[in-house]
Design an enzyme around this catalytic site. Sequence first.
Site, PDB file in Angstrom:
ATOM      1  CB  SER A  62      -0.971  -0.003   1.175  1.00 46.59           C
ATOM      2  OG  SER A  62      -2.024  -0.906   0.901  1.00 46.59           O
ATOM      3  CG  PHE A 125     -13.856 -11.122   5.394  1.00 52.30           C
ATOM      4  CD1 PHE A 125     -13.156  -9.954   5.135  1.00 52.30           C
ATOM      5  CD2 PHE A 125     -13.703 -12.200   4.520  1.00 52.30           C
ATOM      6  CE1 PHE A 125     -12.305  -9.858   4.031  1.00 52.30           C
ATOM      7  CE2 PHE A 125     -12.862 -12.116   3.416  1.00 52.30           C
ATOM      8  CZ  PHE A 125     -12.157 -10.936   3.173  1.00 52.30           C
ATOM      9  CB  ALA A 126     -18.392  -8.841   2.615  1.00 55.95           C
ATOM     10  CE1 TYR A 170      -5.281   2.284   3.322  1.00 55.23           C
ATOM     11  CE2 TYR A 170      -5.756   0.030   2.648  1.00 55.23           C
ATOM     12  CZ  TYR A 170      -4.906   1.110   2.688  1.00 55.23           C
ATOM     13  OH  TYR A 170      -3.675   1.039   2.080  1.00 55.23           O
ATOM     14  CB  SER A 171     -12.000   1.007  -0.141  1.00 54.18           C
ATOM     15  OG  SER A 171     -12.376   0.327  -1.318  1.00 54.18           O
ATOM     16  CG  ASN A 172      -6.696  -2.384  -1.495  1.00 56.58           C
ATOM     17  OD1 ASN A 172      -5.699  -1.717  -1.248  1.00 56.58           O
ATOM     18  ND2 ASN A 172      -6.994  -3.475  -0.799  1.00 56.58           N
ATOM     19  N   GLY A 310       2.939  -0.918   3.952  1.00 53.26           N
ATOM     20  CA  GLY A 310       2.235  -1.833   3.074  1.00 53.26           C
ATOM     21  C   GLY A 310       2.739  -3.249   3.219  1.00 53.26           C
TER      22      GLY A 310
END
Length: 368
Positions: A62, A125-126, A170-172, A310
């Site tokens: 990251s 968790f999805a 937080y989202s990639n 990261g």
Amino acid sequence: MTFSDQDRPELQKIIEEVVDSGITGLTLRVHDERGEWVGSAGVRELGETAKPPADGHVRIGSNTKTFTATVVLRLVAEGVIKLDDPADDHLPGFGLDRRITVRMLLQHTSGVFNFTGEYYDDGTFAPGIPATTAGQEWVDGRFTTYLPEELVRLALSKPARFAPGTDWSYSNTNYVLLRLLIEKVTGRPVAEELRRLVLGPLGLSGTVAPTTQPEIPEPYAHAYYRYEEAGEQKIVDVTRQNPSWISSGGDMISTTQDLHTFISALLGGKLLPAPLLAEMCTPHPVAGYGLGVFVQEAGENGGTVITHNGGMAGHGALMYSTPDGRKTLTATLNYVDDATLSLAEAFQKATQRLVEEVFGGGQTAPTG
């Protein structure tokens, strides 16, 4: 090879303790008022005795986001885009919520589902794509090519976490959208824009932005992944992998030297105009995240640090600096990753100790 003219036994001791906590190998580079210090501990390869190379290449995970954010902010400085433009203006065809701005993507306030899987506050968790939380499924598919558009469409097919701009998560996916935005407004691949705006001007010859290429430049320490197959624990070398599964959420490769040069130049004002750098380093109240960087306190006496870390399937990188870019800590790690991220706690404790030692003069008592 150590570039130091003084001994720093306290730093060497901490990195050896980090390795003792379960990390395979670590290389640390510190630039401060005492000069430059480089040290390493552990091994570059399981079953071998050689230490990790002093300036070996590593998948920086990251930390890629800080590079991507810098490119976006350079394009803002060039007048190509505005921070508060609706992202949909530049990326029609995805049906993005019109309230999502470029700034929200940079700051993780868009609410868009994380394509590598979403952890919710109630502990559920999805899953998204088969990422490193997926065990054997990730191992078997680690040379698969994913298109950035594919990752985005998967994320947008899932419910948003919250209305744009109302919270932080937080989202990639935010950074894959930014990659596509960079490519759309410039007409050039993101790797080319990175070279034009960051890597070229700073001479970062050890840093690359692969898209689907599985190789990593020599020298490097090896990355590993532990998983279960037919009821049996297996460890596999995953140094070679196709990084398109994480895309601009974390696909870049760099070295401790290049990470130092980058964060020092960025915060020293060499890449962005002062007003944009100030916006980058203004933290959101929920998690202390600016635009592609975290803004944190380094413990008692430590002051503020600007950072991004990261981890990427058995490789990891740390990048910390004072807000003026004059004192930095960069590190590369290799370890045995797994679906449960079992090393996360040891990694966080060790990182905290390093940061307190370098930025707080070691005066802070380690937390339990």
